[in-house]
Design a protein around this motif. Structure first.
Motif: not given
Length: 416
Positions: A77-99
């Motif tokens: 199963p794959v996430p719905d569009e909202r989960e996908m969007t939040y996951g993508a944003i959080r992935g970018v935020l993790r790259e910033l290295g700021d919790p």
């Protein structure tokens, strides 16, 4: 999109996301703040957010290529569009290295917003989720609908309006119980030691959540004890009332307890600190381009007299706005810090409410103590270090408070 300023600590955000205890009806950990432009503090940080957004990268199409492949080819199963969007944003935020730069989903963000306002609509009870995924009442709030209806500490809430909530997230369970004042919620409760299930119909009400508690210490009637749990919108008014009440009862020295206080509003931190120091710079914001802005204590504080003994209790849970207060008290020699080294959260977040009501917190500055120290990931070492062990906590032996009382008593004796 609205930008708002707050000072917060990531451990407090974790309570919103995963939860250890909520106010049923309820609240969450206390984080939110004013809209940009209402206070001088928000205006200061708001300026840095007025730049035009940069152009979207053309190669973002690669993301959609990858997503289309996953959606059409992935075995599970794959996430719905909202989960996908939040996951993508959080992935970018993790790259910033700021919790502290993070995304909060709409449900948690709504609880976040109402909590710092100091009031919400619900039944008024503190709850947590146990290891079995059950919602447990820690305590009903004094004089509120939950207590009046007969809910007790230890009660396990199994259903809300007939809907099973065991295994549900704490946030979702809280939101089911909350609702407009005057409406009724039906709770199905398991009470340990009682046969069968109990049913409660509780009329929701507007619940105020004070951030200040105070009392005269029985063992030393000339010392007033004040517990500040959060820097919220009403905290300074509650603090002033507590000080006046304690003075009326004869308090000549004060112990301010900000242990496990995760922070809150920058404006509240300045207002609260101004009750103890007057006219001096208590915190300075520093942006990454080198700009700095000092904030001075407001005049007219109730306990600015240096002859009035003041002891401030801190520990590793004292963070952010708590550290602004502790740093000012320490650097300006207004009082004595007792306890353990503080958390070390010296950054400022700009908070944006996105179009779907989710919340984006972006670190925009660091803040400095009056001596110019950046305490981020460093913390503040108290003047008198007193460690509180797990065994002492379980035995309800508060050796930190005991030490604070000893210091206040000696100061009183020296000034008499």
């Amino acid at each position: 999109m609205r930008g708002i300023l707050r000072i917060l600590v990531i451990s407090a955000v974790a309570v919103v996301m995963t939860g250890t205890a909520y106010l049923a009806g309820f609240g969450t950990s206390w984080l939110m703040t004013h809209q940009m432009g209402i206070t001088e503090a928000t205006q200061a940080v708001g300026r840095s957010s007025q730049q035009a957004p940069s152009a979207r990268p053309e190669n973002f199409d690669v993301f959609w290529e990858a997503w289309d492949i996953i959606r059409s080819q992935f075995y599970g199963p794959v996430p719905d569009e909202r989960e996908m969007t939040y996951g993508a944003i959080r992935g970018v935020l993790r790259e910033l290295g700021d919790p502290n730069t993070l995304l909060i989903d709409p449900k948690a963000a709504e609880l976040d917003r109402t909590q710092l306002e100091g009031e919400f609509e619900g039944i008024g009870a503190v709850v947590t989720m146990n290891e079995d995924g059950q919602l447990v009442v820690i305590s009903p709030m004094e004089g509120q609908p939950a207590m009046e209806a007969g809910l007790q500490a230890g009660d396990i809430i199994l259903k809300v309006d007939g809907q099973e909530i065991t295994g549900m997230s704490l946030t979702d369970a809280v939101l089911l119980i909350r609702g407009p004042r005057g409406t009724t919620v039906r709770l199905t409760v398991l009470r340990p030691g009682t046969e069968g299930l109990l049913e409660f119909e509780i009329v929701r009400a507007r619940i105020e959540t004070p951030t200040v508690a105070h009392r005269i210490l029985e063992e030393s009637p000339d010392i007033g004890y004040i517990r500040l749990s959060l820097f919220g919108e009403r905290s300074v008014d509650e603090l002033k009332q507590a000080i006046l009440d304690l003075q009326d009862q004869g308090a000549k020295a004060f112990i301010l307890d900000i242990r496990n206080n995760p922070g809150g509003l920058l404006s509240s931190a300045i207002e609260v600190t101004s009750q103890f120091v007057s006219g001096e710079v208590i915190v300075t914001e520093k942006w990454n381009d080198g700009r700095q802005r000092p904030f001075r204590a407001q005049r007219g504080g109730l306990l600015t007299d240096p002859d009035v003994p003041l002891v401030v209790l801190v520990n590793k849970g004292s963070a952010s706005a708590s550290e602004i207060l502790a740093g000012a008290i320490h650097d300006l020699h207004r009082g004595i810090l007792v306890g353990e080294e503080t958390f070390g959260k010296g950054s400022v977040q700009q908070v944006y409410t996105l179009s779907d009501k989710s919340q984006l917190n972006v670190t925009v500055a660091h803040w400095l103590t009056p001596n110019g120290d950046d305490i981020n990931e460093q913390g503040i070492l108290p003047d008198v270090v007193v460690t509180l062990t797990d065994e002492q906590i379980q035995a309800q032996e508060d050796v930190q408070l005991e030490r604070a009382i000893e210091i206040a008593q000696k100061q009183l004796a020296g000034s008499s």
